[in-house]
Design a protein around this motif. Structure first.
Motif, PDB file in Angstrom:
ATOM      1  N   ASN A  26       0.809  -1.220   0.000  1.00 15.65           N
ATOM      2  CA  ASN A  26       0.000   0.000   0.000  1.00 15.65           C
ATOM      3  C   ASN A  26       0.845   1.274   0.000  1.00 15.65           C
ATOM      4  O   ASN A  26       0.341   2.358  -0.313  1.00 15.65           O
ATOM      5  CB  ASN A  26      -0.944   0.014   1.209  1.00 15.65           C
ATOM      6  CG  ASN A  26      -2.152  -0.883   1.007  1.00 15.65           C
ATOM      7  OD1 ASN A  26      -3.112  -0.511   0.342  1.00 15.65           O
ATOM      8  ND2 ASN A  26      -2.103  -2.084   1.565  1.00 15.65           N
ATOM      9  N   LEU A  27       2.120   1.141   0.313  1.00 18.56           N
ATOM     10  CA  LEU A  27       2.989   2.318   0.392  1.00 18.56           C
ATOM     11  C   LEU A  27       3.685   2.642  -0.932  1.00 18.56           C
ATOM     12  O   LEU A  27       4.262   3.727  -1.070  1.00 18.56           O
ATOM     13  CB  LEU A  27       4.047   2.107   1.481  1.00 18.56           C
ATOM     14  CG  LEU A  27       3.548   2.240   2.918  1.00 18.56           C
ATOM     15  CD1 LEU A  27       4.587   1.684   3.891  1.00 18.56           C
ATOM     16  CD2 LEU A  27       3.235   3.700   3.243  1.00 18.56           C
ATOM     17  N   ILE A  28       3.642   1.748  -1.897  1.00 20.17           N
ATOM     18  CA  ILE A  28       4.391   1.944  -3.148  1.00 20.17           C
ATOM     19  C   ILE A  28       4.119   3.299  -3.803  1.00 20.17           C
ATOM     20  O   ILE A  28       5.071   4.011  -4.161  1.00 20.17           O
ATOM     21  CB  ILE A  28       4.111   0.785  -4.132  1.00 20.17           C
ATOM     22  CG1 ILE A  28       4.700  -0.509  -3.590  1.00 20.17           C
ATOM     23  CG2 ILE A  28       4.704   1.091  -5.510  1.00 20.17           C
ATOM     24  CD1 ILE A  28       4.326  -1.744  -4.408  1.00 20.17           C
ATOM     25  N   PRO A  29       2.858   3.729  -3.970  1.00 18.36           N
ATOM     26  CA  PRO A  29       2.629   5.009  -4.667  1.00 18.36           C
ATOM     27  C   PRO A  29       3.238   6.216  -3.959  1.00 18.36           C
ATOM     28  O   PRO A  29       3.576   7.219  -4.604  1.00 18.36           O
ATOM     29  CB  PRO A  29       1.100   5.119  -4.712  1.00 18.36           C
ATOM     30  CG  PRO A  29       0.588   3.746  -4.468  1.00 18.36           C
ATOM     31  CD  PRO A  29       1.586   3.090  -3.584  1.00 18.36           C
ATOM     32  N   TYR A  30       3.391   6.135  -2.644  1.00 18.83           N
ATOM     33  CA  TYR A  30       3.842   7.287  -1.872  1.00 18.83           C
ATOM     34  C   TYR A  30       5.348   7.526  -1.980  1.00 18.83           C
ATOM     35  O   TYR A  30       5.835   8.570  -1.559  1.00 18.83           O
ATOM     36  CB  TYR A  30       3.427   7.124  -0.405  1.00 18.83           C
ATOM     37  CG  TYR A  30       1.929   7.049  -0.246  1.00 18.83           C
ATOM     38  CD1 TYR A  30       1.142   8.193  -0.352  1.00 18.83           C
ATOM     39  CD2 TYR A  30       1.292   5.828  -0.017  1.00 18.83           C
ATOM     40  CE1 TYR A  30      -0.250   8.121  -0.230  1.00 18.83           C
ATOM     41  CE2 TYR A  30      -0.089   5.750   0.105  1.00 18.83           C
ATOM     42  CZ  TYR A  30      -0.853   6.901  -0.012  1.00 18.83           C
ATOM     43  OH  TYR A  30      -2.217   6.829   0.105  1.00 18.83           O
ATOM     44  N   ALA A  31       6.077   6.573  -2.568  1.00 13.01           N
ATOM     45  CA  ALA A  31       7.518   6.776  -2.753  1.00 13.01           C
ATOM     46  C   ALA A  31       7.795   7.926  -3.708  1.00 13.01           C
ATOM     47  O   ALA A  31       8.843   8.573  -3.622  1.00 13.01           O
ATOM     48  CB  ALA A  31       8.173   5.492  -3.267  1.00 13.01           C
ATOM     49  N   THR A  32       6.857   8.180  -4.615  1.00 10.92           N
ATOM     50  CA  THR A  32       7.023   9.293  -5.550  1.00 10.92           C
ATOM     51  C   THR A  32       6.203  10.519  -5.162  1.00 10.92           C
ATOM     52  O   THR A  32       6.606  11.644  -5.437  1.00 10.92           O
ATOM     53  CB  THR A  32       6.629   8.864  -6.982  1.00 10.92           C
ATOM     54  OG1 THR A  32       5.321   8.273  -6.956  1.00 10.92           O
ATOM     55  CG2 THR A  32       7.627   7.855  -7.532  1.00 10.92           C
ATOM     56  N   THR A  33       5.059  10.311  -4.516  1.00  8.53           N
ATOM     57  CA  THR A  33       4.191  11.454  -4.193  1.00  8.53           C
ATOM     58  C   THR A  33       4.477  12.068  -2.824  1.00  8.53           C
ATOM     59  O   THR A  33       4.327  13.274  -2.642  1.00  8.53           O
ATOM     60  CB  THR A  33       2.711  11.034  -4.252  1.00  8.53           C
ATOM     61  OG1 THR A  33       2.465  10.014  -3.279  1.00  8.53           O
ATOM     62  CG2 THR A  33       2.351  10.519  -5.641  1.00  8.53           C
ATOM     63  N   LEU A  67      12.503   1.632  -3.082  1.00 10.93           N
ATOM     64  CA  LEU A  67      13.879   2.145  -3.036  1.00 10.93           C
ATOM     65  C   LEU A  67      14.294   2.756  -4.374  1.00 10.93           C
ATOM     66  O   LEU A  67      14.986   3.784  -4.412  1.00 10.93           O
ATOM     67  CB  LEU A  67      14.845   1.025  -2.653  1.00 10.93           C
ATOM     68  CG  LEU A  67      14.877   0.636  -1.173  1.00 10.93           C
ATOM     69  CD1 LEU A  67      15.710  -0.624  -0.973  1.00 10.93           C
ATOM     70  CD2 LEU A  67      15.423   1.787  -0.325  1.00 10.93           C
ATOM     71  N   ILE A  68      13.889   2.133  -5.465  1.00  9.87           N
ATOM     72  CA  ILE A  68      14.225   2.664  -6.790  1.00  9.87           C
ATOM     73  C   ILE A  68      13.675   4.073  -6.949  1.00  9.87           C
ATOM     74  O   ILE A  68      14.362   4.986  -7.422  1.00  9.87           O
ATOM     75  CB  ILE A  68      13.699   1.725  -7.896  1.00  9.87           C
ATOM     76  CG1 ILE A  68      14.543   0.449  -7.937  1.00  9.87           C
ATOM     77  CG2 ILE A  68      13.711   2.416  -9.258  1.00  9.87           C
ATOM     78  CD1 ILE A  68      13.918  -0.676  -8.742  1.00  9.87           C
ATOM     79  N   ASN A  69      12.426   4.273  -6.535  1.00  9.73           N
ATOM     80  CA  ASN A  69      11.826   5.599  -6.655  1.00  9.73           C
ATOM     81  C   ASN A  69      12.385   6.592  -5.639  1.00  9.73           C
ATOM     82  O   ASN A  69      12.568   7.769  -5.951  1.00  9.73           O
ATOM     83  CB  ASN A  69      10.310   5.504  -6.521  1.00  9.73           C
ATOM     84  CG  ASN A  69       9.669   4.860  -7.741  1.00  9.73           C
ATOM     85  OD1 ASN A  69      10.173   4.976  -8.853  1.00  9.73           O
ATOM     86  ND2 ASN A  69       8.571   4.155  -7.532  1.00  9.73           N
ATOM     87  N   LEU A  70      12.678   6.118  -4.431  1.00 14.55           N
ATOM     88  CA  LEU A  70      13.186   7.021  -3.397  1.00 14.55           C
ATOM     89  C   LEU A  70      14.604   7.495  -3.677  1.00 14.55           C
ATOM     90  O   LEU A  70      15.019   8.545  -3.173  1.00 14.55           O
ATOM     91  CB  LEU A  70      13.133   6.344  -2.032  1.00 14.55           C
ATOM     92  CG  LEU A  70      11.759   6.213  -1.382  1.00 14.55           C
ATOM     93  CD1 LEU A  70      11.860   5.427  -0.079  1.00 14.55           C
ATOM     94  CD2 LEU A  70      11.138   7.587  -1.132  1.00 14.55           C
ATOM     95  N   THR A  71      15.367   6.752  -4.464  1.00 10.87           N
ATOM     96  CA  THR A  71      16.739   7.193  -4.753  1.00 10.87           C
ATOM     97  C   THR A  71      16.764   8.388  -5.697  1.00 10.87           C
ATOM     98  O   THR A  71      17.846   8.872  -6.052  1.00 10.87           O
ATOM     99  CB  THR A  71      17.589   6.039  -5.313  1.00 10.87           C
ATOM    100  OG1 THR A  71      16.859   5.323  -6.315  1.00 10.87           O
ATOM    101  CG2 THR A  71      18.015   5.086  -4.209  1.00 10.87           C
TER     102      THR A  71
END
Length: 357
Positions: A26-33, A67-71
């Protein structure tokens, strides 16, 4: 008081697998937003995500996605890239022939190359898996993964295409350029010769990363004789074929072209990506930095190929670099002056941003 999202982030470290899985999915979208929710308590959630890359494959997949998006965030990039233990973990996982998330690991490595310190891979070693048949040097293992990934012969879950972006960014550094042009003891092959064959591969990612890698190495003028030598890297056919279509040439032009470029089939198509064509032409321009390079390109009739590329590719960037190359090839050598000792300019950053999923 923590927000609901921050509380959800806390559940990715829960001892119960099912709870971890629900939370992280459920947290995946928030890595970018809303990347800031992963930065609480001095990046503690990042520590937990790094731990989860060895969890259940589905949980590991989601952890890698995040992690890919957060980097894309500089503070997260530095935290992950400077963690030597974690780097060892992902290098061990990506070389495992049964690793289901090898492509995501390749993407993460490509992002970590935005941190200049990753040039340490020029010296890093680890025991290679027997199935890979590679060398202890990590860069050789990654190169062999990339080659084997083209036909899926090593890991059925992975094509390793994103390693091309890793090589491209690493090639900004002299240590990596030296590796790419040096014959390796274990197989007697220059690594650049292993990847040049992919300039016409079906994968846009692979072609783009390889094109940028070649260009970045070409910034090193002392390597140019080897770049151009038929018994060396012999790069010209691999730069020129992708930018050629099914156009016809005068017989006297065609007969002087490199053998691989003559009598191309009527269905021959040039690369569909204008940015890749531009990169190849920029590399050709770099290779005109010496008189020997210019003379060779004139002798093998590079000018007619660039003339047709300029006429047929309606892209401002492509046309501009074609004109620049033509100016180099048509110049009066008596007015050239002394040769360039080095090339000034910005080394090609692959996409100049991190990979996102």
């Amino acid at each position: 008081m923590p927000s609901e999202l921050e509380e959800l982030v806390g559940f990715i470290a829960h001892p119960t697998q099912q709870i971890r899985q629900i939370a992280i999915e459920n947290l995946i979208p928030y890595a970018t937003t809303q990347p800031e929710i992963f930065k609480t308590e001095q990046l503690t959630p990042i520590k937990h995500l790094k731990f989860l890359v060895r969890d259940d494959p589905e949980i590991a997949q989601h952890a890698l996605d995040i992690l890919i998006n957060l980097t894309a965030e500089q503070d997260v990039l530095e935290n992950v890239a400077t963690d030597d233990r974690f780097l060892g973990i992902i290098l061990g996982l990506v070389t495992d022939a049964s690793e289901p998330n090898a492509n995501l690991l390749s993407m993460l490595l490509a992002n970590l190359a935005k941190w200049d310190g990753l040039k340490i891979l020029a010296e890093r070693k680890q025991t290679p898996p027997p199935a890979l048949g590679s060398d202890p040097l990590v860069l050789n293992q990654l190169m062999d993964l990339f080659v084997k990934g083209a036909d899926g012969s090593y890991n059925k879950h992975a094509d390793y295409d994103y390693l091309a972006y890793l090589f491209a960014d690493l090639a900004k550094h002299p240590e990596i350029r030296n590796f790419l042009t040096t014959r390796q003891d274990y197989d007697g092959v220059q690594p650049l010769n292993k990847i040049k064959v992919f300039t016409e591969h079906a994968s846009d990612i692979r072609r783009k990363g390889v094109a940028s890698t070649i260009k970045n190495v070409a910034f090193d003028i002392p390597t140019h004789p080897d770049f151009l030598a038929e018994d060396g890297i012999n790069i010209l056919p691999y730069l020129l074929l992708p930018i050629m279509g099914n156009e016809t040439y005068d017989e006297d032009e065609m007969m002087d072209m490199l053998p691989d470029l003559q009598l191309l089939p009527p269905d021959k198509q040039r690369d569909r990506d204008a940015t890749i064509i531009q990169t190849h032409v920029e590399t050709l321009t770099l290779l005109t930095s010496t008189r020997a390079g210019r003379d060779l390109m004139r002798a093998v009739k590079v000018y007619p190929i660039i003339r047709e590329t300029h006429a047929r590719v309606e892209d401002e960037g492509v046309q501009e670099v074609c004109e620049r190359l033509v100016n180099m090839l048509m110049r009066d050598e008596e007015e050239t002056g002394r040769e360039m000792g080095r090339i000034e300019g910005v080394v090609d950053d692959e996409d100049d941003k991190v990979v996102e999923v």
